[in-house]
Scaffold this motif. Sequence first.
Motif, PDB file in Angstrom:
ATOM      1  N   THR A   1       0.852  -1.185   0.000  1.00  0.00           N
ATOM      2  CA  THR A   1       0.000   0.000   0.000  1.00  0.00           C
ATOM      3  C   THR A   1       0.887   1.234   0.000  1.00  0.00           C
ATOM      4  O   THR A   1       1.870   1.311   0.737  1.00  0.00           O
ATOM      5  CB  THR A   1      -0.933   0.009   1.219  1.00  0.00           C
ATOM      6  N   THR A   2       0.538   2.176  -0.848  1.00  0.00           N
ATOM      7  CA  THR A   2       1.341   3.383  -1.000  1.00  0.00           C
ATOM      8  C   THR A   2       0.445   4.548  -1.373  1.00  0.00           C
ATOM      9  O   THR A   2      -0.623   4.359  -1.981  1.00  0.00           O
ATOM     10  CB  THR A   2       2.431   3.192  -2.077  1.00  0.00           C
ATOM     11  N   LYS A   3       0.901   5.743  -1.010  1.00  0.00           N
ATOM     12  CA  LYS A   3       0.168   6.951  -1.381  1.00  0.00           C
ATOM     13  C   LYS A   3       0.691   7.552  -2.683  1.00  0.00           C
ATOM     14  O   LYS A   3       0.139   8.533  -3.184  1.00  0.00           O
ATOM     15  CB  LYS A   3       0.263   7.983  -0.266  1.00  0.00           C
ATOM     16  N   ASP A   4       1.787   6.987  -3.231  1.00  0.00           N
ATOM     17  CA  ASP A   4       2.329   7.477  -4.498  1.00  0.00           C
ATOM     18  C   ASP A   4       1.500   6.942  -5.664  1.00  0.00           C
ATOM     19  O   ASP A   4       0.787   5.936  -5.546  1.00  0.00           O
ATOM     20  CB  ASP A   4       3.789   7.034  -4.664  1.00  0.00           C
ATOM     21  N   THR A   5       1.654   7.600  -6.801  1.00  0.00           N
ATOM     22  CA  THR A   5       0.979   7.139  -8.020  1.00  0.00           C
ATOM     23  C   THR A   5       1.690   5.911  -8.560  1.00  0.00           C
ATOM     24  O   THR A   5       2.899   5.743  -8.383  1.00  0.00           O
ATOM     25  CB  THR A   5       0.967   8.248  -9.074  1.00  0.00           C
ATOM     26  N   VAL A   6       0.933   5.048  -9.203  1.00  0.00           N
ATOM     27  CA  VAL A   6       1.484   3.807  -9.758  1.00  0.00           C
ATOM     28  C   VAL A   6       1.317   3.812 -11.273  1.00  0.00           C
ATOM     29  O   VAL A   6       0.967   2.783 -11.884  1.00  0.00           O
ATOM     30  CB  VAL A   6       0.802   2.579  -9.127  1.00  0.00           C
ATOM     31  N   THR A   7       1.555   4.959 -11.889  1.00  0.00           N
ATOM     32  CA  THR A   7       1.433   5.067 -13.337  1.00  0.00           C
ATOM     33  C   THR A   7       2.370   4.079 -14.013  1.00  0.00           C
ATOM     34  O   THR A   7       3.553   3.981 -13.672  1.00  0.00           O
ATOM     35  CB  THR A   7       1.765   6.502 -13.776  1.00  0.00           C
ATOM     36  N   GLY A   8       1.859   3.349 -15.009  1.00  0.00           N
ATOM     37  CA  GLY A   8       2.653   2.377 -15.758  1.00  0.00           C
ATOM     38  C   GLY A   8       2.589   0.978 -15.205  1.00  0.00           C
ATOM     39  O   GLY A   8       3.064   0.035 -15.854  1.00  0.00           O
ATOM     40  N   LEU A   9       2.014   0.789 -13.999  1.00  0.00           N
ATOM     41  CA  LEU A   9       1.922  -0.545 -13.421  1.00  0.00           C
ATOM     42  C   LEU A   9       0.618  -1.211 -13.887  1.00  0.00           C
ATOM     43  O   LEU A   9      -0.451  -0.619 -13.809  1.00  0.00           O
ATOM     44  CB  LEU A   9       1.959  -0.463 -11.892  1.00  0.00           C
ATOM     45  N   GLN A  10       0.728  -2.423 -14.385  1.00  0.00           N
ATOM     46  CA  GLN A  10      -0.432  -3.148 -14.908  1.00  0.00           C
ATOM     47  C   GLN A  10      -0.509  -4.527 -14.252  1.00  0.00           C
ATOM     48  O   GLN A  10       0.447  -4.993 -13.624  1.00  0.00           O
ATOM     49  CB  GLN A  10      -0.322  -3.310 -16.432  1.00  0.00           C
ATOM     50  N   LEU A  11      -1.667  -5.147 -14.395  1.00  0.00           N
ATOM     51  CA  LEU A  11      -1.814  -6.521 -13.934  1.00  0.00           C
ATOM     52  C   LEU A  11      -0.849  -7.437 -14.689  1.00  0.00           C
ATOM     53  O   LEU A  11      -0.541  -7.210 -15.865  1.00  0.00           O
ATOM     54  CB  LEU A  11      -3.258  -7.004 -14.125  1.00  0.00           C
ATOM     55  N   GLN A  12      -0.385  -8.447 -14.031  1.00  0.00           N
ATOM     56  CA  GLN A  12       0.592  -9.390 -14.562  1.00  0.00           C
ATOM     57  C   GLN A  12       1.981  -8.753 -14.752  1.00  0.00           C
ATOM     58  O   GLN A  12       2.862  -9.354 -15.382  1.00  0.00           O
ATOM     59  CB  GLN A  12       0.114 -10.000 -15.896  1.00  0.00           C
ATOM     60  N   ALA A  13       2.155  -7.544 -14.211  1.00  0.00           N
ATOM     61  CA  ALA A  13       3.488  -6.923 -14.268  1.00  0.00           C
ATOM     62  C   ALA A  13       4.448  -7.760 -13.429  1.00  0.00           C
ATOM     63  O   ALA A  13       4.072  -8.337 -12.404  1.00  0.00           O
ATOM     64  CB  ALA A  13       3.433  -5.488 -13.750  1.00  0.00           C
ATOM     65  N   PRO A  14       5.688  -7.869 -13.852  1.00  0.00           N
ATOM     66  CA  PRO A  14       6.621  -8.748 -13.130  1.00  0.00           C
ATOM     67  C   PRO A  14       6.993  -8.178 -11.749  1.00  0.00           C
ATOM     68  O   PRO A  14       6.992  -6.969 -11.521  1.00  0.00           O
ATOM     69  CB  PRO A  14       7.846  -8.798 -14.049  1.00  0.00           C
ATOM     70  N   VAL A  15       7.283  -9.102 -10.867  1.00  0.00           N
ATOM     71  CA  VAL A  15       7.834  -8.785  -9.551  1.00  0.00           C
ATOM     72  C   VAL A  15       9.237  -9.374  -9.510  1.00  0.00           C
ATOM     73  O   VAL A  15       9.419 -10.579  -9.768  1.00  0.00           O
ATOM     74  CB  VAL A  15       6.960  -9.362  -8.418  1.00  0.00           C
ATOM     75  N   ARG A  16      10.220  -8.553  -9.188  1.00  0.00           N
ATOM     76  CA  ARG A  16      11.607  -8.998  -9.231  1.00  0.00           C
ATOM     77  C   ARG A  16      12.257  -8.787  -7.858  1.00  0.00           C
ATOM     78  O   ARG A  16      12.014  -7.781  -7.194  1.00  0.00           O
ATOM     79  CB  ARG A  16      12.392  -8.229 -10.296  1.00  0.00           C
ATOM     80  N   TYR A  17      13.082  -9.751  -7.493  1.00  0.00           N
ATOM     81  CA  TYR A  17      13.859  -9.653  -6.259  1.00  0.00           C
ATOM     82  C   TYR A  17      15.329  -9.534  -6.635  1.00  0.00           C
ATOM     83  O   TYR A  17      15.917 -10.464  -7.181  1.00  0.00           O
ATOM     84  CB  TYR A  17      13.632 -10.888  -5.386  1.00  0.00           C
ATOM     85  N   LYS A  18      15.897  -8.319  -6.397  1.00  0.00           N
ATOM     86  CA  LYS A  18      17.269  -8.006  -6.805  1.00  0.00           C
ATOM     87  C   LYS A  18      17.471  -8.245  -8.300  1.00  0.00           C
ATOM     88  O   LYS A  18      18.524  -8.727  -8.744  1.00  0.00           O
ATOM     89  CB  LYS A  18      18.276  -8.827  -5.994  1.00  0.00           C
ATOM     90  N   GLY A  19      16.438  -7.955  -9.091  1.00  0.00           N
ATOM     91  CA  GLY A  19      16.518  -8.082 -10.538  1.00  0.00           C
ATOM     92  C   GLY A  19      16.101  -9.426 -11.083  1.00  0.00           C
ATOM     93  O   GLY A  19      15.984  -9.588 -12.311  1.00  0.00           O
TER      94      GLY A  19
END
Length: 325
Positions: free
Chosen positions: A41-59
């Motif tokens: 949860t964040t108060k910043d905007t998430v422009t450009g983030l879509q469903l199925q967007a990748p999640v990366r840990y240290k790349g």
Amino acid sequence: MENKSHAFAAGLFVLVVTALLVLLAFWLTRDSGNYREYELTTKDTVTGLQLQAPVRYKGVPVGKVTHIGFDGESSGNVLMRIAVQDDTPLTPNTFATLAYQGITGLAFIQLDDDGQPQPAAPPGRDGVPRLPIKPSQLGKLTESAPAILAQVEEAGRRLNTLLSDENQLRFSTTLTGLSQSSANIARLTEHLDSTLTQRVDPVLAGIPRAVGDASVALRALQAAAQDVSGAASEIGTTARRLNEKDGPLDRLAQGSGALGHAVDQFGTTTLPRLNRVGDDASRTVRQLGRTVTNINDNPQSLLFGNGAPRPGPGEPGFVAPGASR
């Protein structure tokens, strides 16, 4: 009837190919791994983030975004749900940030671990654990945008003050002074050039001759130094000879001792004798003086002798001086 059979075969072929494509797509997109869900949860905007967007840990890709919406517990916050593989080495120090892929504008969730303990986020109403999220670089830039704009505005005001009419007049005066200084420097350069040509160059031409004279003087000094070194060696030899045992200094010391002994003997033996001789001579001189005095008083004593002495008072034949007259 034959046309219908061809149409039926074509339709059946299309259906089979479609089914195969669906099965192939399902097989290609299938994911047999085990995932664990987390919320952000964040108060910043998430422009450009879509469903199925990748999640990366240290790349490294470790999951995907499964939900994007608003957080009902925090008004104005965006709630994101991600699925992360079970074998991902998440620790209490793990946090999330919103990152962007190059210039495409597409965003993804970046998980990282800086070795510092992160504040634990309480789970949401669904009981899904939450990961702490830090502002992205774009969020930091957005937060600092008012301060940057204020600084830009202040810089603009200072620039306007710097380029005021009064300062422009001063700049013009300064440029005029610089032009005059450049002209003076040019004249000074010409003067220095003439000075170097007329005075310094002859001096430089005489430097080789002076160097030659200096070389001759140095050779003379070296010869003199060699002579001084030889004289010093001779002086050292002489000093060693003088200081040798039974040498001149020892003999001089022995002579000085003998002279001292002679002086002591002269003081103890000869001087008393000389004093006695002097006393005898003094008595003899006094006696001689009395004799001379008597002769002066009675010169006939040399011929007739002193005679009998006159009788003194109370003696027979004494005559007082007044009675004789």
